[in-house]
Design a protein around this motif. Sequence first.
Motif, PDB file in Angstrom:
ATOM      1  N   UNK A   1      41.286  44.640  49.524  1.00 44.83           N
ATOM      2  CA  UNK A   1      40.641  44.948  48.243  1.00 44.83           C
ATOM      3  C   UNK A   1      41.674  45.256  47.163  1.00 44.83           C
ATOM      4  N   UNK A   2      42.728  45.947  47.544  1.00 48.29           N
ATOM      5  CA  UNK A   2      43.781  46.257  46.573  1.00 48.29           C
ATOM      6  C   UNK A   2      44.465  44.975  46.090  1.00 48.29           C
ATOM      7  N   UNK A   3      44.740  44.058  47.008  1.00 47.66           N
ATOM      8  CA  UNK A   3      45.360  42.789  46.616  1.00 47.66           C
ATOM      9  C   UNK A   3      44.450  42.014  45.666  1.00 47.66           C
ATOM     10  N   UNK A   4      43.165  41.973  45.981  1.00 49.68           N
ATOM     11  CA  UNK A   4      42.223  41.284  45.099  1.00 49.68           C
ATOM     12  C   UNK A   4      42.144  41.984  43.743  1.00 49.68           C
ATOM     13  N   UNK A   5      42.129  43.306  43.763  1.00 50.70           N
ATOM     14  CA  UNK A   5      42.095  44.077  42.523  1.00 50.70           C
ATOM     15  C   UNK A   5      43.335  43.882  41.667  1.00 50.70           C
ATOM     16  N   UNK A   6      44.451  43.577  42.322  1.00 50.13           N
ATOM     17  CA  UNK A   6      45.699  43.300  41.601  1.00 50.13           C
ATOM     18  C   UNK A   6      45.739  41.875  41.066  1.00 50.13           C
ATOM     19  N   UNK A   7      44.665  41.115  41.326  1.00 53.28           N
ATOM     20  CA  UNK A   7      44.574  39.766  40.776  1.00 53.28           C
ATOM     21  C   UNK A   7      45.065  38.658  41.698  1.00 53.28           C
ATOM     22  N   UNK A   8      45.375  38.999  42.945  1.00 59.95           N
ATOM     23  CA  UNK A   8      45.821  37.954  43.863  1.00 59.95           C
ATOM     24  C   UNK A   8      44.663  37.029  44.206  1.00 59.95           C
ATOM     25  N   UNK A   9      44.973  35.763  44.315  1.00 58.42           N
ATOM     26  CA  UNK A   9      43.984  34.770  44.718  1.00 58.42           C
ATOM     27  C   UNK A   9      43.921  34.737  46.240  1.00 58.42           C
TER      28      UNK A   9
END
Length: 74
Positions: free
Chosen positions: A32-40
């Motif tokens: 979730x943190x990676x997605x929240x940081x904008x990672x695809x």
Amino acid sequence: MIDYKNYISIDPNIRSGKPIIRGMRITVYDILEMLGDGMKFSEILDDYPELKEDDIYATLAYAADKEHKLSICA
């Protein structure tokens, strides 16, 4: 919809009992943190080749379920 229970578990001996993906040391929060940081999705899968796209979808389903349960209790 994906059944996150087939992908996410809690093991007190792994990552202090945080929800993890398929018994690995990767937590729901990590994804979730990676997605929240904008990672695809593709970037996450490149960085963590042991993950599958369904693991990410399961993480989102898990988060949605938890949010839904919180809104019911409020």
